[in-house]
Design a protein around this motif. Structure first.
Motif, PDB file in Angstrom:
ATOM      1  N   HIS A 415       0.836  -1.202   0.000  1.00  0.00           N
ATOM      2  CA  HIS A 415       0.000   0.000   0.000  1.00  0.00           C
ATOM      3  C   HIS A 415       0.870   1.252   0.000  1.00  0.00           C
ATOM      4  CE1 HIS A 415      -3.312  -2.673   1.717  1.00  0.00           C
ATOM      5  NE2 HIS A 415      -3.852  -2.098   0.657  1.00  0.00           N
ATOM      6  N   HIS A 416       0.382   2.274  -0.691  1.00  0.00           N
ATOM      7  CA  HIS A 416       1.060   3.578  -0.691  1.00  0.00           C
ATOM      8  C   HIS A 416       0.035   4.592  -0.187  1.00  0.00           C
ATOM      9  CE1 HIS A 416       4.041   6.521  -2.511  1.00  0.00           C
ATOM     10  NE2 HIS A 416       3.021   7.280  -2.151  1.00  0.00           N
ATOM     11  N   PHE A 417       0.235   5.086   1.030  1.00  0.00           N
ATOM     12  CA  PHE A 417      -0.721   6.032   1.604  1.00  0.00           C
ATOM     13  C   PHE A 417      -0.388   7.461   1.194  1.00  0.00           C
ATOM     14  CE2 PHE A 417      -3.753   4.334   4.723  1.00  0.00           C
ATOM     15  CZ  PHE A 417      -3.423   2.976   4.648  1.00  0.00           C
ATOM     16  N   ILE A 418      -1.383   8.184   0.728  1.00  0.00           N
ATOM     17  CA  ILE A 418      -1.238   9.637   0.556  1.00  0.00           C
ATOM     18  C   ILE A 418      -2.084  10.278   1.651  1.00  0.00           C
ATOM     19  CG2 ILE A 418      -1.595  11.630  -0.934  1.00  0.00           C
ATOM     20  CD1 ILE A 418      -1.092   9.862  -3.320  1.00  0.00           C
ATOM     21  N   ASP A 419      -1.412  10.927   2.582  1.00  0.00           N
ATOM     22  CA  ASP A 419      -2.094  11.541   3.729  1.00  0.00           C
ATOM     23  C   ASP A 419      -2.560  12.941   3.319  1.00  0.00           C
ATOM     24  OD1 ASP A 419      -2.900  12.569   6.117  1.00  0.00           O
ATOM     25  OD2 ASP A 419      -0.913  12.577   7.056  1.00  0.00           O
ATOM     26  N   VAL A 420      -3.878  13.068   3.119  1.00  0.00           N
ATOM     27  CA  VAL A 420      -4.419  14.337   2.614  1.00  0.00           C
ATOM     28  C   VAL A 420      -4.766  15.282   3.764  1.00  0.00           C
ATOM     29  CG1 VAL A 420      -6.241  15.336   1.139  1.00  0.00           C
ATOM     30  CG2 VAL A 420      -5.377  13.068   0.657  1.00  0.00           C
ATOM     31  N   ASN A 421      -4.883  14.713   4.958  1.00  0.00           N
ATOM     32  CA  ASN A 421      -5.526  15.463   6.025  1.00  0.00           C
ATOM     33  C   ASN A 421      -4.676  15.655   7.288  1.00  0.00           C
ATOM     34  OD1 ASN A 421      -7.770  16.814   6.947  1.00  0.00           O
ATOM     35  ND2 ASN A 421      -8.613  15.008   7.946  1.00  0.00           N
ATOM     36  N   GLY A 422      -3.378  15.329   7.210  1.00  0.00           N
ATOM     37  CA  GLY A 422      -2.532  15.507   8.391  1.00  0.00           C
ATOM     38  C   GLY A 422      -2.748  14.443   9.448  1.00  0.00           C
ATOM     39  N   TRP A 423      -2.859  13.166   9.009  1.00  0.00           N
ATOM     40  CA  TRP A 423      -3.078  12.040   9.914  1.00  0.00           C
ATOM     41  C   TRP A 423      -1.717  11.367  10.131  1.00  0.00           C
ATOM     42  CZ3 TRP A 423      -6.834   7.436   8.467  1.00  0.00           C
ATOM     43  CH2 TRP A 423      -6.985   6.599   9.579  1.00  0.00           C
ATOM     44  N   THR A 424      -0.933  11.919  11.043  1.00  0.00           N
ATOM     45  CA  THR A 424       0.485  11.541  11.142  1.00  0.00           C
ATOM     46  C   THR A 424       0.697  10.094  11.586  1.00  0.00           C
ATOM     47  OG1 THR A 424       0.440  12.616  13.276  1.00  0.00           O
ATOM     48  CG2 THR A 424       1.463  13.841  11.490  1.00  0.00           C
ATOM     49  N   GLU A 425      -0.311   9.489  12.283  1.00  0.00           N
ATOM     50  CA  GLU A 425      -0.145   8.090  12.723  1.00  0.00           C
ATOM     51  C   GLU A 425       0.038   7.141  11.530  1.00  0.00           C
ATOM     52  OE1 GLU A 425      -3.864   8.438  14.777  1.00  0.00           O
ATOM     53  OE2 GLU A 425      -3.034   7.391  16.506  1.00  0.00           O
ATOM     54  N   LEU A 426      -0.365   7.565  10.347  1.00  0.00           N
ATOM     55  CA  LEU A 426      -0.216   6.707   9.168  1.00  0.00           C
ATOM     56  C   LEU A 426       1.244   6.349   8.927  1.00  0.00           C
ATOM     57  CD1 LEU A 426      -2.661   8.448   6.640  1.00  0.00           C
ATOM     58  CD2 LEU A 426      -3.031   6.315   7.877  1.00  0.00           C
ATOM     59  N   GLN A 427       2.155   7.170   9.455  1.00  0.00           N
ATOM     60  CA  GLN A 427       3.582   6.909   9.254  1.00  0.00           C
ATOM     61  C   GLN A 427       4.039   5.660  10.007  1.00  0.00           C
ATOM     62  OE1 GLN A 427       6.101  10.639   9.180  1.00  0.00           O
ATOM     63  NE2 GLN A 427       4.179  11.489   9.892  1.00  0.00           N
ATOM     64  N   GLU A 428       3.235   5.218  10.967  1.00  0.00           N
ATOM     65  CA  GLU A 428       3.619   4.024  11.752  1.00  0.00           C
ATOM     66  C   GLU A 428       3.293   2.729  11.010  1.00  0.00           C
ATOM     67  OE1 GLU A 428       1.250   4.503  15.230  1.00  0.00           O
ATOM     68  OE2 GLU A 428       2.092   6.487  15.641  1.00  0.00           O
ATOM     69  N   LEU A 429       2.561   2.807   9.909  1.00  0.00           N
ATOM     70  CA  LEU A 429       2.128   1.596   9.201  1.00  0.00           C
ATOM     71  C   LEU A 429       3.267   1.048   8.333  1.00  0.00           C
ATOM     72  CD1 LEU A 429      -1.382   2.929   8.083  1.00  0.00           C
ATOM     73  CD2 LEU A 429      -0.862   1.402   9.995  1.00  0.00           C
ATOM     74  N   PRO A 430       3.207  -0.248   7.971  1.00  0.00           N
ATOM     75  CA  PRO A 430       4.293  -0.829   7.167  1.00  0.00           C
ATOM     76  C   PRO A 430       4.299  -0.345   5.710  1.00  0.00           C
ATOM     77  CG  PRO A 430       2.553  -2.459   7.581  1.00  0.00           C
ATOM     78  CD  PRO A 430       2.201  -1.239   8.378  1.00  0.00           C
ATOM     79  N   SER A 431       3.263   0.374   5.288  1.00  0.00           N
ATOM     80  CA  SER A 431       3.134   0.838   3.905  1.00  0.00           C
ATOM     81  C   SER A 431       4.046   2.044   3.643  1.00  0.00           C
ATOM     82  CB  SER A 431       1.682   1.280   3.702  1.00  0.00           C
ATOM     83  OG  SER A 431       1.311   2.098   4.796  1.00  0.00           O
ATOM     84  N   ASN A 432       4.075   2.472   2.380  1.00  0.00           N
ATOM     85  CA  ASN A 432       4.729   3.753   2.057  1.00  0.00           C
ATOM     86  C   ASN A 432       3.851   4.884   2.552  1.00  0.00           C
ATOM     87  OD1 ASN A 432       7.075   3.128   0.679  1.00  0.00           O
ATOM     88  ND2 ASN A 432       5.903   2.638  -1.172  1.00  0.00           N
ATOM     89  N   TYR A 433       4.466   5.979   2.984  1.00  0.00           N
ATOM     90  CA  TYR A 433       3.687   7.138   3.452  1.00  0.00           C
ATOM     91  C   TYR A 433       4.138   8.363   2.659  1.00  0.00           C
ATOM     92  CZ  TYR A 433       2.292  11.147   6.295  1.00  0.00           C
ATOM     93  OH  TYR A 433       1.764  12.344   6.702  1.00  0.00           O
ATOM     94  N   GLU A 434       3.177   9.161   2.249  1.00  0.00           N
ATOM     95  CA  GLU A 434       3.494  10.423   1.583  1.00  0.00           C
ATOM     96  C   GLU A 434       2.495  11.476   2.036  1.00  0.00           C
ATOM     97  OE1 GLU A 434       3.682   9.953  -2.623  1.00  0.00           O
ATOM     98  OE2 GLU A 434       4.536  11.952  -2.891  1.00  0.00           O
ATOM     99  N   GLY A 435       2.993  12.611   2.523  1.00  0.00           N
ATOM    100  CA  GLY A 435       2.099  13.700   2.897  1.00  0.00           C
ATOM    101  C   GLY A 435       1.660  14.440   1.636  1.00  0.00           C
ATOM    102  N   PHE A 436       0.423  14.907   1.594  1.00  0.00           N
ATOM    103  CA  PHE A 436      -0.084  15.621   0.413  1.00  0.00           C
ATOM    104  C   PHE A 436       0.701  16.925   0.208  1.00  0.00           C
ATOM    105  CE2 PHE A 436      -4.073  18.078  -1.202  1.00  0.00           C
ATOM    106  CZ  PHE A 436      -3.501  18.190  -2.453  1.00  0.00           C
ATOM    107  N   CYS A 437       0.790  17.750   1.255  1.00  0.00           N
ATOM    108  CA  CYS A 437       1.578  18.991   1.079  1.00  0.00           C
ATOM    109  C   CYS A 437       2.489  19.224   2.282  1.00  0.00           C
ATOM    110  CB  CYS A 437       0.706  20.191   0.747  1.00  0.00           C
ATOM    111  SG  CYS A 437      -0.962  20.158   1.351  1.00  0.00           S
ATOM    112  N   TRP A 438       3.170  18.221   2.708  1.00  0.00           N
ATOM    113  CA  TRP A 438       4.208  18.352   3.732  1.00  0.00           C
ATOM    114  C   TRP A 438       5.168  17.224   3.584  1.00  0.00           C
ATOM    115  CZ3 TRP A 438      -0.988  17.969   4.645  1.00  0.00           C
ATOM    116  CH2 TRP A 438      -1.464  16.686   4.981  1.00  0.00           C
TER     117      TRP A 438
END
Ligand SMILES: NC(=O)c1ccc[n+]([C@@H]2O[C@H](COP(=O)([O-])OP(=O)(O)OC[C@H]3O[C@@H](n4cnc5c(N)ncnc54)[C@H](O)[C@@H]3O)[C@@H](O)[C@H]2O)c1
Length: 438
Positions: A415-438
């Protein structure tokens, strides 16, 4: 502390007067002989309420002198603050020549002194400037452990500068990697801000540089906003002073941190519609309001940049977490995620949607029409449970926060997460994490 201040203009002169009034010993440095002469006579080189008194008193206590000799100033102090001008070049770009010159002079003087020196840049500079000036001028001093460098933007306003220095509206200090500066600097120099005496925020150089620009751009946008409301109001025979006064009375939504986080494009049944109506009214009454007229196109650009991010992942399965325009509502009207779903479907993606607040059977009226007209196949895309929605692979567009514990067991490395809303806990998941504008 013993402090040298480079540049005795509006910022440097006030800084010198205020720091010496706190008992620090201050040496002012300027290339301008007359400014140096005035300073040495306890006379303010600029007009600023309260400054003459501060300089006179500091002079009497022998806490203040000025010189054109930069080496002498550095030798006599343990910390230098750079407050020289950063004007616009004819192209509109920022001219850093004065900062560069002074940084080079300070580097030479530190080398000659051969003992540790703090350097604090205060001039307003674009993100990346401190890094480039350090690399260009101060690298040897830093690498040899003789200097540490901080970026400390100034937020004072001319005419209330002394008061603003005493109780700043904001204090932010940038260090190379965001680590906390030594305690004596935090207490004696970077201090606190606001009536409650909140300690200065510590961030890295680039962030500190950006905060200053974000503040000034926001102030300019506020002024322009009030002026545009004023122009429309005048045309409609309304006193916009009254309108803006009342707008400021709403301390929850208007004068507050609300709506001040980057994230989702705005949507819903009110903001787009009302901006459209106001700009249309202005147009038909012959008033040109470029700021307000461009709000929707800026919002549209923001949505486009989300679509580009999604496409750049290369995934062909897309999972949308949250379809309505914000959490805990089933309102789909002008929801940006409906646009995202439609775009992805139109481009051949396999789309799955999870939105626990959405019960298709219960939708009525205008809200139901969004689905009937724009997404008649929605029922097939909506998944009743998070595990089915996530599947084993795909780009996950996290537009709304929900429970991270519910999500966690079903997330894979694919999974590749795009965090659109500032949900920083998503960074703890084993997937890729990408902030929308940060
Ligand atoms: N004025 C404000 O209200 C304000 C507020 C916040 C931030 N700032 C920022 O602070 C910085 C300084 O602004 P200012 O309004 O005080 O500028 P200013 O033009 O009033 O003062 C700059 C001073 O630097 C001196 N100088 C130039 N080269 C020098 C050198 N080599 N050595 C020593 N002195 C030198 C000049 O002679 C001048 O006195 C700018 O980056 C500005 O954007 C200004």
């Amino acid at each position: 502390m013993r402090i040298s201040i480079f540049g005795l203009g509006y910022v440097g002169a006030v800084t010198a007067g205020c720091l010496s009034s706190r008992g620090h010993y201050v040496v002012g440095v300027d290339v301008h002989e007359q400014k140096v002469g005035d300073f040495n006579n306890g006379i303010a080189p600029i007009v600023e309420p309260g400054l003459d008194e501060l300089l006179k008193s500091a002079k009497e206590k022998e806490l203040l002198r000025a010189t054109t000799d930069y080496a002498d100033a550095v030798k006599d102090t343990e910390l230098s603050i750079i407050c020289v001008g950063t004007p616009s070049a004819p192209s509109g770009a920022l001219d850093l020549q004065y900062v560069r010159t002074v940084a080079g002079q300070i580097a030479d003087a530190i080398k000659a002194k051969n003992s540790h020196h703090h350097v604090v840049l205060r001039s307003t500079m674009l993100p990346g400037s401190t890094r480039s000036i350090v690399d260009e001028k101060l690298k040897d001093a830093v690498d040899s452990g003789l200097a540490d460098i901080f970026y400390y933007p100034e937020f004072l306003r001319e005419s209330t500068a002394v008061k603003d220095f005493e109780v700043p509206s904001l204090a932010v200090v940038g260090s190379v990697d965001g680590s906390r500066p030594p305690e004596n600097l935090m207490n004696d120099l970077f201090g606190t801000y606001g009536e409650q005496g909140t300690p200065a925020c510590v961030v890295n150089w680039n962030t500190a540089e950006m905060i200053k620009y974000a503040c000034n751009a926001f102030h300019a946008a506020k002024i322009t906003f009030a002026n545009e409301i004023g122009r429309v109001g005048k045309q409609l025979d309304i006193d916009s002073k009254v309108v803006m006064h009342m707008l400021c009375e709403d301390k929850r939504l208007n004068i507050s941190p609300y709506y001040m986080r980057p994230g989702n494009p705005f949507g819903g049944s009110c903001l787009p519609k009302d901006v459209r109506a106001l700009t249309d009214k202005a147009r038909t009454t012959g008033v040109h309001i470029p700021l307000l007229e461009n709000l929707l196109s800026s919002n549209e650009r923001h949505l486009q940049s989300l679509l580009s991010l999604i496409e750049a992942t290369g995934k062909r399965e897309a999972v949308i977490l949250g379809l309505s325009f914000k959490s805990n509502t089933d309102d789909l009207r002008e929801s940006p995620m409906v646009d995202v779903a439609q775009y992805l479907l139109g481009h051949g993606y396999d789309v799955r949607i999870y939105d626990p607040a959405l019960n298709l059977a219960a939708l009525v009226g205008a809200n139901k029409r969004v689905i009937d007209v724009r997404m008649p196949h929605l029922a097939k895309l909506l998944q009743g449970d998070i595990a089915t929605a996530l599947g084993k692979d795909g780009v996950v567009i996290a537009a709304q926060k929900s429970s991270i514990d519910d999500l966690k067991p079903h997330v894979t490395e694919n999974h590749h997460f795009i965090d659109v809303n500032g949900w920083t806990e998503l960074q703890e998941l084993p997937s890729n994490y990408e902030g929308f504008c940060w």
